[in-house]
Design a protein around this motif. Structure first.
Motif, PDB file in Angstrom:
ATOM      1  N   ASN A   1       1.596  -3.255   0.603  1.00 57.55           N
ATOM      2  CA  ASN A   1       2.177  -4.304   1.435  1.00 57.55           C
ATOM      3  C   ASN A   1       1.389  -4.565   2.709  1.00 57.55           C
ATOM      4  O   ASN A   1       1.911  -5.146   3.673  1.00 57.55           O
ATOM      5  N   ILE A   2       0.109  -4.156   2.731  1.00 53.09           N
ATOM      6  CA  ILE A   2      -0.771  -4.456   3.859  1.00 53.09           C
ATOM      7  C   ILE A   2      -1.983  -5.200   3.322  1.00 53.09           C
ATOM      8  O   ILE A   2      -2.276  -5.157   2.119  1.00 53.09           O
ATOM      9  N   PRO A   3      -2.729  -5.913   4.184  1.00 55.16           N
ATOM     10  CA  PRO A   3      -3.863  -6.678   3.665  1.00 55.16           C
ATOM     11  C   PRO A   3      -5.023  -5.817   3.175  1.00 55.16           C
ATOM     12  O   PRO A   3      -5.762  -6.244   2.289  1.00 55.16           O
ATOM     13  N   ASN A   4      -5.185  -4.598   3.742  1.00 55.59           N
ATOM     14  CA  ASN A   4      -6.375  -3.806   3.422  1.00 55.59           C
ATOM     15  C   ASN A   4      -6.004  -2.399   2.967  1.00 55.59           C
ATOM     16  O   ASN A   4      -6.349  -1.390   3.610  1.00 55.59           O
ATOM     17  N   PRO A   5      -5.354  -2.283   1.832  1.00 61.15           N
ATOM     18  CA  PRO A   5      -5.009  -0.938   1.349  1.00 61.15           C
ATOM     19  C   PRO A   5      -6.242  -0.222   0.784  1.00 61.15           C
ATOM     20  O   PRO A   5      -7.246  -0.840   0.436  1.00 61.15           O
ATOM     21  N   VAL A   6      -6.116   1.119   0.699  1.00 61.65           N
ATOM     22  CA  VAL A   6      -7.171   1.923   0.073  1.00 61.65           C
ATOM     23  C   VAL A   6      -6.841   2.068  -1.409  1.00 61.65           C
ATOM     24  O   VAL A   6      -5.710   2.431  -1.770  1.00 61.65           O
ATOM     25  N   ALA A   7      -7.850   1.779  -2.264  1.00 59.88           N
ATOM     26  CA  ALA A   7      -7.655   1.863  -3.707  1.00 59.88           C
ATOM     27  C   ALA A   7      -8.460   3.035  -4.263  1.00 59.88           C
ATOM     28  O   ALA A   7      -9.626   3.219  -3.895  1.00 59.88           O
ATOM     29  N   ASN A   8      -7.819   3.834  -5.118  1.00 61.66           N
ATOM     30  CA  ASN A   8      -8.541   4.935  -5.791  1.00 61.66           C
ATOM     31  C   ASN A   8      -8.212   4.902  -7.282  1.00 61.66           C
ATOM     32  O   ASN A   8      -7.549   5.799  -7.804  1.00 61.66           O
ATOM     33  N   PRO A   9      -8.686   3.878  -7.990  1.00 57.84           N
ATOM     34  CA  PRO A   9      -8.378   3.757  -9.414  1.00 57.84           C
ATOM     35  C   PRO A   9      -9.145   4.787 -10.234  1.00 57.84           C
ATOM     36  O   PRO A   9     -10.221   5.267  -9.834  1.00 57.84           O
ATOM     37  N   THR A  10      -8.591   5.163 -11.349  1.00 53.66           N
ATOM     38  CA  THR A  10      -9.258   6.102 -12.255  1.00 53.66           C
ATOM     39  C   THR A  10     -10.081   5.380 -13.313  1.00 53.66           C
ATOM     40  O   THR A  10     -10.802   6.017 -14.088  1.00 53.66           O
ATOM     41  N   GLU A  11      -9.958   4.062 -13.331  1.00 55.98           N
ATOM     42  CA  GLU A  11     -10.746   3.240 -14.256  1.00 55.98           C
ATOM     43  C   GLU A  11     -10.906   1.864 -13.628  1.00 55.98           C
ATOM     44  O   GLU A  11     -10.230   1.520 -12.650  1.00 55.98           O
ATOM     45  N   SER A  12     -11.804   1.077 -14.170  1.00 53.01           N
ATOM     46  CA  SER A  12     -12.003  -0.286 -13.660  1.00 53.01           C
ATOM     47  C   SER A  12     -10.677  -1.047 -13.722  1.00 53.01           C
ATOM     48  O   SER A  12      -9.977  -1.017 -14.741  1.00 53.01           O
ATOM     49  N   THR A  13     -10.359  -1.726 -12.609  1.00 52.21           N
ATOM     50  CA  THR A  13      -9.018  -2.310 -12.473  1.00 52.21           C
ATOM     51  C   THR A  13      -9.084  -3.671 -11.779  1.00 52.21           C
ATOM     52  O   THR A  13      -9.846  -3.866 -10.824  1.00 52.21           O
ATOM     53  N   TRP A  14      -8.238  -4.596 -12.263  1.00 56.12           N
ATOM     54  CA  TRP A  14      -8.001  -5.861 -11.549  1.00 56.12           C
ATOM     55  C   TRP A  14      -6.818  -5.648 -10.609  1.00 56.12           C
ATOM     56  O   TRP A  14      -5.760  -5.194 -11.009  1.00 56.12           O
ATOM     57  N   TYR A  15      -7.015  -6.015  -9.320  1.00 51.48           N
ATOM     58  CA  TYR A  15      -5.932  -5.992  -8.338  1.00 51.48           C
ATOM     59  C   TYR A  15      -5.583  -7.434  -7.940  1.00 51.48           C
ATOM     60  O   TYR A  15      -6.486  -8.266  -7.735  1.00 51.48           O
ATOM     61  N   TYR A  16      -4.291  -7.687  -7.833  1.00 47.95           N
ATOM     62  CA  TYR A  16      -3.808  -9.046  -7.527  1.00 47.95           C
ATOM     63  C   TYR A  16      -3.076  -9.041  -6.189  1.00 47.95           C
ATOM     64  O   TYR A  16      -2.169  -8.217  -5.965  1.00 47.95           O
TER      65      TYR A  16
END
Length: 326
Positions: free
Chosen positions: A295-310
């Motif tokens: 719910n913030i504009p700049n979250p930290v992402a740590n995906p375990t595989e290639s991912t689309w974020y919306y």
């Protein structure tokens, strides 16, 4: 003379001189006379006729029988009756004018014209006056030729009400959205209406009663209604306000190594001069499970595989979505 279809005739009134009476009378021909054996018969022939009178005096002497002696004959002229045609019924809008189309035939060569009533006519003595009645009026035309009037012929000038149109309430829509306009015309219960909206560029059909509007900025739409009789309303308008719509921006494609994390570069911008209060802006990233705070504009992402974020950015009722591939 008499007119051809008149119920009126003439009374023949001879003068007898010479020998003394009592007299006996013989009018010829007898056609068209009420009594050919009286001194003053009523004459109503169908066509022009020369009537000759032979009188027998008390001494047995008779007058000359000749149609060339003007003293013993009289001509009853039957003039043809003209025919008046007032033209077809017409429709006119209130406070407008229409030209009547009067025609005279059947006699002539000269005619005079008489329209009644005279109210609302430019000149009641011409064949084609301009009519501007305040309400529906029956005009009767009588024409005269050689002293004979026609039967009256009637034309109805139907005066139609100027319609009114309501463009409907002011409404709002988001950028990229559509909203239905809601016009309604009234005033003439006998009429059907057509509509014309402007500006037409951002409408799905400017001739619909209730078109869909998709403006790219706040726009005032104006509509006029026209009846099938050609009567046009005054214009009315409805304002479509473009609600400030933030355009979501999820940032550029990101590449990381397995086990690493990356900060997403979300944000938004406006394509119009209107913008929402920054305190009214809300963010929502999906899928949220690999994000530090969706719910913030700049979250930290740590995906375990290639991912689309919306990323969906909300401002009141308007929202847009963008995506980024990590």
């Amino acid at each position: 003379f008499i007119c051809g279809d008149s119920a009126f005739g003439v009374i023949l009134t001879p003068t007898i001189t010479g020998a003394a009476g009592p007299y006996t009378y013989n009018w010829t021909p007898g056609l068209g006379l009420n009594d050919s054996t009286i001194a003053t018969p009523f004459a109503r022939p169908d066509t022009t006729t020369i009537y000759t009178l032979v009188v027998t005096a008390g001494n047995g002497c008779t007058s000359d029988f000749t149609t060339t002696d003007t003293l013993s004959s009289v001509t009853v002229h039957v003039n043809p009756v003209p025919i008046a045609e007032a033209g077809p019924d017409v429709d006119v809008c209130f406070e407008d004018s229409v030209q009547l189309v009067g025609v005279a035939t059947g006699a002539g060569p000269d005619y005079t014209f008489e329209w009644a009533p005279q109210t609302g006519l430019s000149d009641p003595t011409i064949p084609n006056p301009m009519a501007s009645p305040a309400l529906t009026t029956d005009y009767v035309l009588v024409v005269y030729s050689n002293g004979c009037p026609s039967y009256g012929d009637t034309v109805t000038v139907n005066v139609h009400t100027i319609p009114t149109v309501d463009a409907g309430p002011n409404v709002g829509t988001c950028l990229g959205g559509s909203v239905m306009l809601d016009a309604q015309a009234s005033g003439d219960t006998t009429a059907t209406y057509t509509y014309l909206w402007s500006p037409a560029a951002t409408l799905n059909d400017a001739t619909l009663e209730d078109p869909m509007a998709s403006p790219v900025s706040t726009t005032m739409y104006t509509v006029v209604a026209t009846t099938n009789f050609g009567c046009v309303s005054n214009p009315d308008s409805a304002l479509v306000t473009l609600i400030p719509t933030p355009i979501a921006e999820a940032g550029d494609i990101q590449t990381i190594c397995a086990g690493n994390e990356v900060t997403l570069n979300g944000g938004y911008f406006y394509t119009t001069t209107d913008s929402a209060d920054v305190n009214d802006i809300f963010y929502q990233w999906t899928p949220p499970t690999t994000l530090s705070d969706p719910n913030i504009p700049n979250p930290v992402a740590n995906p375990t595989e290639s991912t689309w974020y919306y990323l969906t950015v909300d401002a009141d009722v308007c929202s847009t979505t963008d995506s980024v591939f990590v």
